[in-house]
Design an enzyme around this catalytic site. Sequence first.
Site, mmCIF file in Angstrom:
data_model
loop_
_atom_site.group_PDB
_atom_site.id
_atom_site.type_symbol
_atom_site.label_atom_id
_atom_site.label_comp_id
_atom_site.label_asym_id
_atom_site.label_seq_id
_atom_site.Cartn_x
_atom_site.Cartn_y
_atom_site.Cartn_z
ATOM 1 N N HIS A 1 -56.308 39.288 -14.685
ATOM 2 C CA HIS A 1 -55.237 38.715 -13.874
ATOM 3 C C HIS A 1 -55.539 37.241 -13.572
ATOM 4 O O HIS A 1 -54.673 36.374 -13.700
ATOM 5 C CB HIS A 1 -55.089 39.458 -12.542
ATOM 6 C CG HIS A 1 -54.618 40.869 -12.670
ATOM 7 N ND1 HIS A 1 -55.178 41.894 -11.951
ATOM 8 C CD2 HIS A 1 -53.635 41.426 -13.413
ATOM 9 C CE1 HIS A 1 -54.557 43.023 -12.241
ATOM 10 N NE2 HIS A 1 -53.617 42.767 -13.135
ATOM 11 N N LYS B 1 -46.163 53.596 -5.847
ATOM 12 C CA LYS B 1 -47.592 53.454 -6.123
ATOM 13 C C LYS B 1 -48.365 53.621 -4.822
ATOM 14 O O LYS B 1 -47.857 53.352 -3.747
ATOM 15 C CB LYS B 1 -47.881 52.089 -6.752
ATOM 16 C CG LYS B 1 -47.248 51.946 -8.121
ATOM 17 C CD LYS B 1 -47.776 50.746 -8.834
ATOM 18 C CE LYS B 1 -47.191 50.685 -10.239
ATOM 19 N NZ LYS B 1 -47.795 49.625 -11.030
ATOM 20 N N SER C 1 -58.254 47.311 -17.040
ATOM 21 C CA SER C 1 -56.988 47.323 -16.312
ATOM 22 C C SER C 1 -57.310 47.594 -14.848
ATOM 23 O O SER C 1 -58.435 47.972 -14.501
ATOM 24 C CB SER C 1 -56.081 48.426 -16.854
ATOM 25 O OG SER C 1 -56.644 49.700 -16.580
ATOM 26 N N ARG D 1 -51.764 43.354 -22.487
ATOM 27 C CA ARG D 1 -53.134 43.662 -22.908
ATOM 28 C C ARG D 1 -53.162 44.297 -24.292
ATOM 29 O O ARG D 1 -54.038 44.003 -25.089
ATOM 30 C CB ARG D 1 -53.812 44.609 -21.908
ATOM 31 C CG ARG D 1 -54.153 43.962 -20.591
ATOM 32 C CD ARG D 1 -54.839 44.922 -19.620
ATOM 33 N NE ARG D 1 -54.047 46.127 -19.422
ATOM 34 C CZ ARG D 1 -54.416 47.350 -19.823
ATOM 35 N NH1 ARG D 1 -55.558 47.543 -20.424
ATOM 36 N NH2 ARG D 1 -53.641 48.379 -19.609
#
Length: 174
Positions: free
Chosen positions: A44, A68, A153, A118
């Site tokens: 990031h 989430k 991740s 990614r």
Amino acid sequence: MYGWDDRGHVVGGAVTATSDRGVASVHGSLAVYPGTFDPFTPGHRDLVARARVVFDRIIVLLAVNADKRPTAEATTRAARVRDAMPAAWGNVEVDTWTGLTASYCLGRGATVIVRGLRTAADLSHEYQLAAMNEQLGMQTVWLPSRPQLTATSSTVARAYRSAQSARPSLTAEA
């Protein structure tokens, strides 16, 4: 509309390499890089580092998503993201938002949404988001992850952190 600035760079919607192979920013641009950033990974940070030289300003937008279950509140995550940014990155801002990213962007006058890719598997999901955001009036720019950063991740980072905290101490008692 596209045009040329006095240094020979395309402005108004495109970015070109400068003669020294650097990147010229899109003049007057404000980009938004949205995500939950739970946690904010080196990938990031790298994406922000690259986007901040392409766009005049960038907002790292912590999305507050009820679907989430983040490990920390948005304000705590935002503080962690701010702490990860060098002080010299004066054109980077961190904010939080509940709702559609496109609505935030339009309200702030942003010109583009920045997203990272990614793997090829990310492309299908990101394409759907980009298509929806385009229907809402926002363009998306994808930046590929650097190969050395693709393996980590936020999900992997959370799992690793969880495993480390659950691991028994390696200190042997005598």
